[in-house]
Design a protein around this motif. Structure first.
Motif, PDB file in Angstrom:
ATOM      1  N   PRO A  67       0.831  -1.212   0.000  1.00 44.16           N
ATOM      2  CA  PRO A  67       0.000   0.000   0.000  1.00 44.16           C
ATOM      3  C   PRO A  67       0.859   1.253   0.000  1.00 44.16           C
ATOM      4  CG  PRO A  67      -0.943  -1.606   1.486  1.00 44.16           C
ATOM      5  CD  PRO A  67       0.379  -2.179   1.020  1.00 44.16           C
ATOM      6  N   LEU A  68       0.531   2.180  -0.889  1.00 39.94           N
ATOM      7  CA  LEU A  68       1.337   3.386  -1.069  1.00 39.94           C
ATOM      8  C   LEU A  68       1.471   4.173   0.224  1.00 39.94           C
ATOM      9  CD1 LEU A  68       2.842   5.089  -3.186  1.00 39.94           C
ATOM     10  CD2 LEU A  68       0.683   6.217  -3.711  1.00 39.94           C
ATOM     11  N   ALA A  69       0.410   4.211   1.010  1.00 42.49           N
ATOM     12  CA  ALA A  69       0.426   4.984   2.253  1.00 42.49           C
ATOM     13  C   ALA A  69       1.386   4.409   3.277  1.00 42.49           C
ATOM     14  CB  ALA A  69      -0.982   5.051   2.850  1.00 42.49           C
ATOM     15  N   GLN A  70       1.718   3.133   3.160  1.00 44.23           N
ATOM     16  CA  GLN A  70       2.574   2.491   4.152  1.00 44.23           C
ATOM     17  C   GLN A  70       4.060   2.568   3.811  1.00 44.23           C
ATOM     18  OE1 GLN A  70       1.413  -1.495   5.254  1.00 44.23           O
ATOM     19  NE2 GLN A  70      -0.773  -1.054   5.083  1.00 44.23           N
ATOM     20  N   VAL A  71       4.388   3.065   2.645  1.00 43.47           N
ATOM     21  CA  VAL A  71       5.795   3.113   2.227  1.00 43.47           C
ATOM     22  C   VAL A  71       6.535   4.202   3.013  1.00 43.47           C
ATOM     23  CG1 VAL A  71       7.382   3.547   0.326  1.00 43.47           C
ATOM     24  CG2 VAL A  71       5.267   2.269  -0.069  1.00 43.47           C
TER      25      VAL A  71
END
Length: 209
Positions: A67-71
């Motif tokens: 997930p992009l938000a978790q990078v």
């Protein structure tokens, strides 16, 4: 009256539920995962070659499918910053599924002769970041014996180049320094004894006379 009083409460709960659902979708949702890593260079500096883009991608180790938000963009930027030719880097999220890596490439201030007839490129701070077969066009060759003259002599040579008028710097083909106060330039095939970097402001004024 009781029903009217409940309506704002129910509306507020509905908003909370919707926001929570959206947050969960962004954080865990399968639609907003990393599918692409976009590497670009700062337009103000040198452009990246295809090989350098690959080197940046390898160093970034971007977690595709996550997930992009978790990078953790800060960690990714730190890894890219360790690449020798990278002077600066900014990593941002490009929704819905792209990681954007903007790299500032070090600009060559001088080429230092190296073994095997090759040249080592250094930026204005004296940081070596690449070895090339020949000095790039417009980049002066700086000859400084770092063992005898030391790093201060190299810094003095770079400071002279940085401080002189652009019109004169473009005519400099080579620089040498036996000490920080003995910087010499090769200009149009002639040797010019410049002295120390402290004399550059006076010579700038003189060049405009």
């Amino acid at each position: 009256m009781r029903r009217r009083g409940r309506r704002p409460l129910l509306a507020g709960l509905a908003v909370v539920v919707v926001l929570a659902a959206l947050a969960a979708l962004v954080w865990w949702g399968p639609l907003l995962v990393v599918r692409e890593v976009e590497v670009s260079s700062d337009p103000a500096g040198p452009a990246l070659t295809a090989a350098e883009r690959t080197q940046v991608l390898d160093a970034a180790r971007a977690p595709t499918g996550r997930p992009l938000a978790q990078v953790p963009t800060g960690d990714l930027a730190d890894r890219v910053r360790d690449v020798p030719f990278v002077a600066g880097v900014r990593v941002t999220r490009g929704w819905p599924s792209t990681l954007q890596v903007l790299v500032t490439h070090r600009a060559p201030a001088a080429a230092l002769p190296a073994s095997g007839g090759r040249f080592e490129l250094v930026d204005g701070a004296g940081t070596a970041y690449a070895t090339v077969a020949r000095a790039p066009k417009g980049v002066p060759v700086v000859r400084v014996d770092l063992v005898r003259a030391g790093a201060p002599s190299l810094q003095a040579a770079l400071a002279v180049l940085d401080g002189m008028p652009a019109s004169l710097r473009s005519q400099v083909s080579a620089v040498s320094a036996q000490s920080p106060s003995d910087v010499r330039l090769r200009v149009r095939g002639k040797q010019v004894v410049w002295g120390s970097a402290d004399r550059t402001p006076a010579r700038r004024r003189c060049s405009r006379c």
